[in-house]
Design a protein around this motif. Sequence first.
Motif, mmCIF file in Angstrom:
data_model
loop_
_atom_site.group_PDB
_atom_site.id
_atom_site.type_symbol
_atom_site.label_atom_id
_atom_site.label_comp_id
_atom_site.label_asym_id
_atom_site.label_seq_id
_atom_site.Cartn_x
_atom_site.Cartn_y
_atom_site.Cartn_z
ATOM 1 N N TRP A 108 0.751 -0.984 0.143
ATOM 2 C CA TRP A 108 0.060 0.017 -0.130
ATOM 3 C C TRP A 108 1.136 1.238 0.242
ATOM 4 C CZ3 TRP A 108 -4.388 -0.607 -1.652
ATOM 5 C CH2 TRP A 108 -5.136 -2.507 -1.612
ATOM 6 N N THR A 149 1.634 2.782 -3.523
ATOM 7 C CA THR A 149 0.756 3.553 -4.086
ATOM 8 C C THR A 149 -0.168 4.527 -4.241
ATOM 9 O OG1 THR A 149 -1.337 2.755 -2.639
ATOM 10 C CG2 THR A 149 -0.608 0.744 -4.170
ATOM 11 N N TYR A 150 -0.072 5.462 -2.749
ATOM 12 C CA TYR A 150 0.126 7.044 -2.549
ATOM 13 C C TYR A 150 0.697 7.468 -1.694
ATOM 14 C CZ TYR A 150 -2.826 10.470 -1.203
ATOM 15 O OH TYR A 150 -2.807 12.003 -0.771
ATOM 16 N N GLY A 178 -7.652 -4.611 3.616
ATOM 17 C CA GLY A 178 -8.456 -3.666 3.813
ATOM 18 C C GLY A 178 -9.740 -4.618 3.581
ATOM 19 N N GLU A 236 -10.028 5.065 -3.084
ATOM 20 C CA GLU A 236 -9.982 3.701 -3.502
ATOM 21 C C GLU A 236 -11.340 2.442 -2.656
ATOM 22 O OE1 GLU A 236 -6.520 2.023 -4.765
ATOM 23 O OE2 GLU A 236 -5.969 3.716 -5.280
ATOM 24 N N ASN A 254 -8.200 1.206 -0.482
ATOM 25 C CA ASN A 254 -7.186 1.326 -0.169
ATOM 26 C C ASN A 254 -7.413 1.558 1.593
ATOM 27 O OD1 ASN A 254 -4.668 1.864 0.252
ATOM 28 N ND2 ASN A 254 -4.090 2.234 -1.720
ATOM 29 N N LYS A 290 -4.036 4.620 2.234
ATOM 30 C CA LYS A 290 -4.287 5.719 1.136
ATOM 31 C C LYS A 290 -5.618 6.808 1.950
ATOM 32 C CE LYS A 290 -5.735 7.480 -3.450
ATOM 33 N NZ LYS A 290 -5.992 7.237 -4.993
ATOM 34 N N THR A 313 -7.409 -5.236 -6.327
ATOM 35 C CA THR A 313 -7.131 -4.452 -6.264
ATOM 36 C C THR A 313 -7.481 -3.420 -7.016
ATOM 37 O OG1 THR A 313 -5.026 -4.342 -7.175
ATOM 38 C CG2 THR A 313 -5.767 -4.905 -4.562
ATOM 39 N N LYS A 314 -7.365 -1.768 -7.399
ATOM 40 C CA LYS A 314 -8.004 -1.102 -8.629
ATOM 41 C C LYS A 314 -7.164 -1.169 -8.998
ATOM 42 C CE LYS A 314 -9.119 3.217 -9.460
ATOM 43 N NZ LYS A 314 -8.775 5.299 -8.254
#
Length: 400
Positions: free
Chosen positions: A10, A13-14, A73, A121, A183, A186, A287-288
């Motif tokens: 994770w 991702t951000y 998540g 997300e 997420n 995030k 996941t996205k």
Amino acid sequence: MKLHNGQLYWPETYTNITQYPELEGNISCDVLIVGGGMAGALCAHVLSKETDLDVVLMDRRHPGSGSTSANTGLLQFSSDKMLHELIEEKGTQDAVYFYQLCQQAMKDLSKIASGLSEDAEFRPKESLYYASSSGDVPKLVREYDALKKHDFPVEFLQASDISSRFPFSKPAALVTSGDADVNPYKFVQILLKDAASAGVRIYAHTPLIHKTKTVHGFTCESEKGTIEARYIIFATGYENDFLAHQLGADLNRSYAMVTEPLPSLKTWYKEWMIWETRRPYLYMRTTKDGRIMAGGLDEDKAEAPLNEGIIEERGERILHKIKEHFPELSPKLSHAWCATFGESHDGFPYIGEHPNRLGEYYCLGFGGNGTVYSMLGATIIKDLITKDFHPAARLFSIAR
């Protein structure tokens, strides 16, 4: 305690992270939140949006870098303990009320996510809860009957219903709606960013070293400053193993992994979240960006192993389970990690005021539904501070 080890997914991702200052000097506030993970961030968000209280949050690391960054998540109103099991243990009224509270918490999380300044997300999902063996079918039937009787959204799938949707077969399954995935890293970073915009003061790398009860509240000392607070909320998660054991909770560790992005997930029906009746259970989600995230292989040890080879081996074992379910996808391991998690003795979180120290509150989401429980905790504690009452507080007392 080292809460996690391995290669986390994770945080990659951000990267639009707000850098919060370290506390230097002496300040005062109405409410001090200790801990900047999921529970602390939700408490900060709720208090900043729904009250006029002056709120400060402190974290010994950078907020969101503890258990939140290892969270997979999956958000569900169903508990690790099935409703019919809780009815036998706690009675119909309390068990059903608990599930209703979790269902409302899911709605609250969805509402909060939709109002954030950035996309976290958060994706509404249904969950497939399958019988790991034919011997588990009767308890799925009992669970279906209990959920249906009390108006929770559930369907029962026979083996043929499952195999018509997925490339694997199981004896039976329940499908619940009103769930979601997110997420979590995030989500927490944006929650805190928006709370800061609403006036919450946030301090990173600011450990609570000493706390003293005073006539007007608490004096909380850190390395370079002091905070005077009327109320204090401990949202420290699994950080304090002494506190966990004092409350009667067990600290264990679990493994998780994520695959490389896959070209297609068409054989994964509606990208439902998946889990099973076996304990410890395997769970899977997407996941996205088209990956599969999965976890399991729980162990009765609190701290994550330092040996990266052990973590990668566990990741490969979970990957093998994914391939058994989706053999046509050919997933490859991308990240694997291990993290500490806690479970209370009765499956309920610890939420509420300390019985001997008025003004000191706890928001500890022990269990597989930590984010849902944290949402519950934020709402309950807000009402306890502002109204001195919430009808659910009796269920989650830390003195139970």
